[in-house]
Design a protein around this motif. Structure first.
Motif, PDB file in Angstrom:
ATOM      1  N   LEU A 287       0.821  -1.206   0.000  1.00  0.00           N
ATOM      2  CA  LEU A 287       0.000   0.000   0.000  1.00  0.00           C
ATOM      3  C   LEU A 287       0.858   1.261   0.000  1.00  0.00           C
ATOM      4  CD1 LEU A 287      -2.639   1.582   0.250  1.00  0.00           C
ATOM      5  CD2 LEU A 287      -2.493   1.259   2.727  1.00  0.00           C
ATOM      6  N   PHE A 288       1.868   1.326   0.850  1.00  0.00           N
ATOM      7  CA  PHE A 288       2.699   2.531   0.904  1.00  0.00           C
ATOM      8  C   PHE A 288       3.481   2.726  -0.386  1.00  0.00           C
ATOM      9  CE2 PHE A 288       1.559   2.725   5.306  1.00  0.00           C
ATOM     10  CZ  PHE A 288       1.713   4.066   5.643  1.00  0.00           C
ATOM     11  N   SER A 289       3.864   1.637  -1.001  1.00  0.00           N
ATOM     12  CA  SER A 289       4.530   1.751  -2.299  1.00  0.00           C
ATOM     13  C   SER A 289       3.596   2.357  -3.338  1.00  0.00           C
ATOM     14  CB  SER A 289       5.005   0.367  -2.755  1.00  0.00           C
ATOM     15  OG  SER A 289       5.638   0.447  -4.009  1.00  0.00           O
ATOM     16  N   ARG A 290       2.327   1.948  -3.321  1.00  0.00           N
ATOM     17  CA  ARG A 290       1.352   2.504  -4.270  1.00  0.00           C
ATOM     18  C   ARG A 290       0.997   3.944  -3.932  1.00  0.00           C
ATOM     19  NH1 ARG A 290      -3.632  -0.173  -4.364  1.00  0.00           N
ATOM     20  NH2 ARG A 290      -3.213  -1.286  -2.430  1.00  0.00           N
ATOM     21  N   LEU A 291       0.883   4.253  -2.645  1.00  0.00           N
ATOM     22  CA  LEU A 291       0.603   5.633  -2.250  1.00  0.00           C
ATOM     23  C   LEU A 291       1.712   6.573  -2.710  1.00  0.00           C
ATOM     24  CD1 LEU A 291      -0.783   5.219   1.394  1.00  0.00           C
ATOM     25  CD2 LEU A 291      -2.044   6.115  -0.576  1.00  0.00           C
ATOM     26  N   ASP A 292       2.940   6.096  -2.673  1.00  0.00           N
ATOM     27  CA  ASP A 292       4.066   6.925  -3.094  1.00  0.00           C
ATOM     28  C   ASP A 292       3.938   7.336  -4.551  1.00  0.00           C
ATOM     29  OD1 ASP A 292       6.589   8.119  -2.353  1.00  0.00           O
ATOM     30  OD2 ASP A 292       7.553   6.659  -3.667  1.00  0.00           O
ATOM     31  N   LYS A 293       3.357   6.456  -5.359  1.00  0.00           N
ATOM     32  CA  LYS A 293       3.187   6.744  -6.787  1.00  0.00           C
ATOM     33  C   LYS A 293       1.903   7.524  -7.055  1.00  0.00           C
ATOM     34  CE  LYS A 293       5.637   2.532  -8.271  1.00  0.00           C
ATOM     35  NZ  LYS A 293       5.925   2.017  -6.919  1.00  0.00           N
ATOM     36  N   ASP A 294       0.852   7.220  -6.315  1.00  0.00           N
ATOM     37  CA  ASP A 294      -0.464   7.797  -6.617  1.00  0.00           C
ATOM     38  C   ASP A 294      -0.716   9.145  -5.954  1.00  0.00           C
ATOM     39  OD1 ASP A 294      -1.038   5.601  -8.161  1.00  0.00           O
ATOM     40  OD2 ASP A 294      -2.151   4.546  -6.605  1.00  0.00           O
ATOM     41  N   VAL A 295      -0.008   9.427  -4.869  1.00  0.00           N
ATOM     42  CA  VAL A 295      -0.190  10.707  -4.162  1.00  0.00           C
ATOM     43  C   VAL A 295       1.158  11.420  -4.168  1.00  0.00           C
ATOM     44  CG1 VAL A 295      -0.931  11.838  -2.036  1.00  0.00           C
ATOM     45  CG2 VAL A 295      -1.963   9.664  -2.710  1.00  0.00           C
ATOM     46  N   GLU A 296       1.336  12.294  -5.135  1.00  0.00           N
ATOM     47  CA  GLU A 296       2.644  12.900  -5.358  1.00  0.00           C
ATOM     48  C   GLU A 296       2.824  14.252  -4.677  1.00  0.00           C
ATOM     49  OE1 GLU A 296       3.101  13.043  -9.566  1.00  0.00           O
ATOM     50  OE2 GLU A 296       3.381  10.873  -9.779  1.00  0.00           O
ATOM     51  N   ASP A 297       1.817  14.739  -3.969  1.00  0.00           N
ATOM     52  CA  ASP A 297       1.914  16.026  -3.296  1.00  0.00           C
ATOM     53  C   ASP A 297       3.117  16.027  -2.349  1.00  0.00           C
ATOM     54  OD1 ASP A 297       1.641  18.309  -1.730  1.00  0.00           O
ATOM     55  OD2 ASP A 297      -0.546  18.214  -1.748  1.00  0.00           O
ATOM     56  N   PRO A 298       4.109  16.910  -2.568  1.00  0.00           N
ATOM     57  CA  PRO A 298       5.306  16.896  -1.720  1.00  0.00           C
ATOM     58  C   PRO A 298       5.046  17.309  -0.280  1.00  0.00           C
ATOM     59  CG  PRO A 298       5.308  18.818  -3.162  1.00  0.00           C
ATOM     60  CD  PRO A 298       4.172  17.954  -3.611  1.00  0.00           C
ATOM     61  N   ASP A 299       3.899  17.947  -0.010  1.00  0.00           N
ATOM     62  CA  ASP A 299       3.580  18.394   1.351  1.00  0.00           C
ATOM     63  C   ASP A 299       2.719  17.400   2.122  1.00  0.00           C
ATOM     64  OD1 ASP A 299       4.962  20.824   1.070  1.00  0.00           O
ATOM     65  OD2 ASP A 299       3.244  21.750   0.081  1.00  0.00           O
ATOM     66  N   ALA A 300       2.280  16.333   1.474  1.00  0.00           N
ATOM     67  CA  ALA A 300       1.411  15.370   2.156  1.00  0.00           C
ATOM     68  C   ALA A 300       2.187  14.608   3.228  1.00  0.00           C
ATOM     69  CB  ALA A 300       0.820  14.396   1.151  1.00  0.00           C
ATOM     70  N   VAL A 301       1.522  14.348   4.337  1.00  0.00           N
ATOM     71  CA  VAL A 301       2.082  13.521   5.402  1.00  0.00           C
ATOM     72  C   VAL A 301       1.289  12.226   5.446  1.00  0.00           C
ATOM     73  CG1 VAL A 301       2.443  13.294   7.897  1.00  0.00           C
ATOM     74  CG2 VAL A 301       2.915  15.471   6.761  1.00  0.00           C
ATOM     75  N   PHE A 302       1.989  11.104   5.564  1.00  0.00           N
ATOM     76  CA  PHE A 302       1.371   9.784   5.585  1.00  0.00           C
ATOM     77  C   PHE A 302       1.550   9.184   6.977  1.00  0.00           C
ATOM     78  CE2 PHE A 302       2.914  10.806   1.421  1.00  0.00           C
ATOM     79  CZ  PHE A 302       1.913  10.420   0.559  1.00  0.00           C
ATOM     80  N   THR A 303       0.474   8.665   7.542  1.00  0.00           N
ATOM     81  CA  THR A 303       0.594   8.025   8.850  1.00  0.00           C
ATOM     82  C   THR A 303       0.097   6.589   8.751  1.00  0.00           C
ATOM     83  OG1 THR A 303      -1.579   8.416   9.883  1.00  0.00           O
ATOM     84  CG2 THR A 303      -0.031  10.272   9.817  1.00  0.00           C
ATOM     85  N   THR A 304       0.624   5.755   9.625  1.00  0.00           N
ATOM     86  CA  THR A 304       0.218   4.356   9.683  1.00  0.00           C
ATOM     87  C   THR A 304      -0.350   4.034  11.046  1.00  0.00           C
ATOM     88  OG1 THR A 304       0.995   2.052   9.631  1.00  0.00           O
ATOM     89  CG2 THR A 304       2.624   3.738  10.222  1.00  0.00           C
ATOM     90  N   ASN A 305      -1.449   3.319  11.053  1.00  0.00           N
ATOM     91  CA  ASN A 305      -2.091   2.920  12.299  1.00  0.00           C
ATOM     92  C   ASN A 305      -1.559   1.586  12.807  1.00  0.00           C
ATOM     93  OD1 ASN A 305      -4.181   3.310  14.384  1.00  0.00           O
ATOM     94  ND2 ASN A 305      -5.120   1.503  13.477  1.00  0.00           N
ATOM     95  N   THR A 306      -0.382   1.189  12.360  1.00  0.00           N
ATOM     96  CA  THR A 306       0.166  -0.081  12.810  1.00  0.00           C
ATOM     97  C   THR A 306       0.282  -0.123  14.329  1.00  0.00           C
ATOM     98  OG1 THR A 306       2.039  -1.609  12.642  1.00  0.00           O
ATOM     99  CG2 THR A 306       2.551   0.732  12.572  1.00  0.00           C
ATOM    100  N   SER A 307       0.042  -1.303  14.887  1.00  0.00           N
ATOM    101  CA  SER A 307       0.172  -1.486  16.329  1.00  0.00           C
ATOM    102  C   SER A 307       1.386  -2.323  16.687  1.00  0.00           C
ATOM    103  CB  SER A 307      -1.092  -2.162  16.888  1.00  0.00           C
ATOM    104  OG  SER A 307      -1.348  -3.376  16.212  1.00  0.00           O
ATOM    105  N   SER A 308       2.140  -2.772  15.666  1.00  0.00           N
ATOM    106  CA  SER A 308       3.274  -3.642  15.978  1.00  0.00           C
ATOM    107  C   SER A 308       4.462  -3.468  15.042  1.00  0.00           C
ATOM    108  CB  SER A 308       2.833  -5.113  15.949  1.00  0.00           C
ATOM    109  OG  SER A 308       2.404  -5.489  14.652  1.00  0.00           O
ATOM    110  N   LEU A 309       4.257  -2.947  13.830  1.00  0.00           N
ATOM    111  CA  LEU A 309       5.346  -2.880  12.860  1.00  0.00           C
ATOM    112  C   LEU A 309       6.158  -1.607  13.040  1.00  0.00           C
ATOM    113  CD1 LEU A 309       3.388  -3.997   9.669  1.00  0.00           C
ATOM    114  CD2 LEU A 309       4.916  -5.399  11.064  1.00  0.00           C
ATOM    115  N   PRO A 310       7.482  -1.696  13.018  1.00  0.00           N
ATOM    116  CA  PRO A 310       8.295  -0.486  13.051  1.00  0.00           C
ATOM    117  C   PRO A 310       7.963   0.424  11.873  1.00  0.00           C
ATOM    118  CG  PRO A 310       9.644  -2.413  13.522  1.00  0.00           C
ATOM    119  CD  PRO A 310       8.308  -2.924  13.073  1.00  0.00           C
TER     120      PRO A 310
END
Length: 286
Positions: free
Chosen positions: A101-124
């Protein structure tokens, strides 16, 4: 989020729907990216049921419910999230799925000011940030279930996360959503699950060995230690599949036996006994 009234959420399961609801109730325009029509239908139903509960308990009025629902839209195109300054990932706790998913988001959302967060509860967070061309824009935001009720969010920065990204996310969480924030280093389990998961797994081992029944284990902790919920009922609420995934992430990072999922947990997950969401776990649910 400074400069925008719109938020993107990816995933609309228990966590994604809760995050979308909280954002919409705070007056934000929310676009939820889902994988299928069924995911959209189930996600929309989760939000509607949660808002109905809020109305029945007097937390909001019918007009507030309708306004919140009107602020949530769905898309099956990740590119539709372009232009959103904050995108919150809340899909299943599966490393390969999140990396894809993050790999696809990197390609599909190119806004340089966007911040991406993950709701992971266990993954670094670093594991997810490394697949993006803007790793400094990736922040961990671990919400707790149910999101509309639980005030806490764990915020985690990787070694590559910029201070500006962390500041923007924390401001959004505290000032816009009214959440409480604790900071955690970027290690599996963060603060809460590093403490909580061994406790829950220990309760499972106690039940598995026949040392005590689930009812007595839970009664002992609620009546003897003033916990609001016993460990096995809490495990059912979290979801046994989610708990198994978190335990796996913790064990992979630390190799400590106390983080290893007991066989009983693995068999229950394999059998579809996932807790409250499936109708049966350590207890049965209507």
């Amino acid at each position: 989020m400074s400069g925008t009234d719109g938020v993107g959420v990816v995933g609309c399961g228990l966590m994604g729907s809760g995050i979308a609801e909280v954002c919409a109730r705070k007056g934000l325009d929310v676009l939820v990216a889902v994988s299928s029509a069924r995911s959209e239908e189930n996600g929309r139903r989760r939000v509607e049921r949660s808002l109905e509960r809020a109305v029945s308990k007097g937390g909001i009025g019918p007009a507030d419910r309708d306004a919140a629902l009107g602020r949530i839209a769905f898309t099956r195109d990740l590119g539709g999230l372009a232009g959103r300054q904050l995108i919150i990932e809340a899909i299943t706790e599966d490393e390969s799925a999140k990396l894809d998913l993050f790999s696809r988001l990197d390609k599909d959302v190119e806004d340089p000011d966007a911040v991406f967060t993950t709701n992971t509860s266990s993954l670094p967070v670093m594991k997810l940030a490394r697949v993006m061309s803007r790793p400094e824009r990736v922040v961990g935001t671990h919400f707790f279930n149910p999101v509309p009720v639980m005030p806490l969010v764990e915020v985690t920065r990787s070694l590559l996360t910029s201070p500006e990204s962390v500041e923007r996310v924390e401001t959004f969480l505290t000032k816009t959503l009214g959440k409480e924030v604790v900071r955690s280093p970027d290690r599996a389990g963060f603060v809460v699950n590093a403490l909580l998961v061994p406790y829950l797994l220990s309760a499972m081992r106690m039940a598995e060995s026949g040392f005590a029944s689930p009812e007595d284990i839970d009664r002992g902790m609620t009546q003897g230690c003033a916990h609001p919920m016993g460990p096995l009922r809490l495990a059912d609420l979290i979801g046994l599949d989610t708990l198994e995934a978190v335990a796996g992430g913790l064990y992979a990072e630390f190799k400590e036996p106390l983080y290893a999922a007991p066989p009983l947990l693995s068999r229950m997950v394999e059998g579809g006994l996932l807790g409250k969401k499936s109708g049966r776990g350590f207890y049965r649910y209507d």
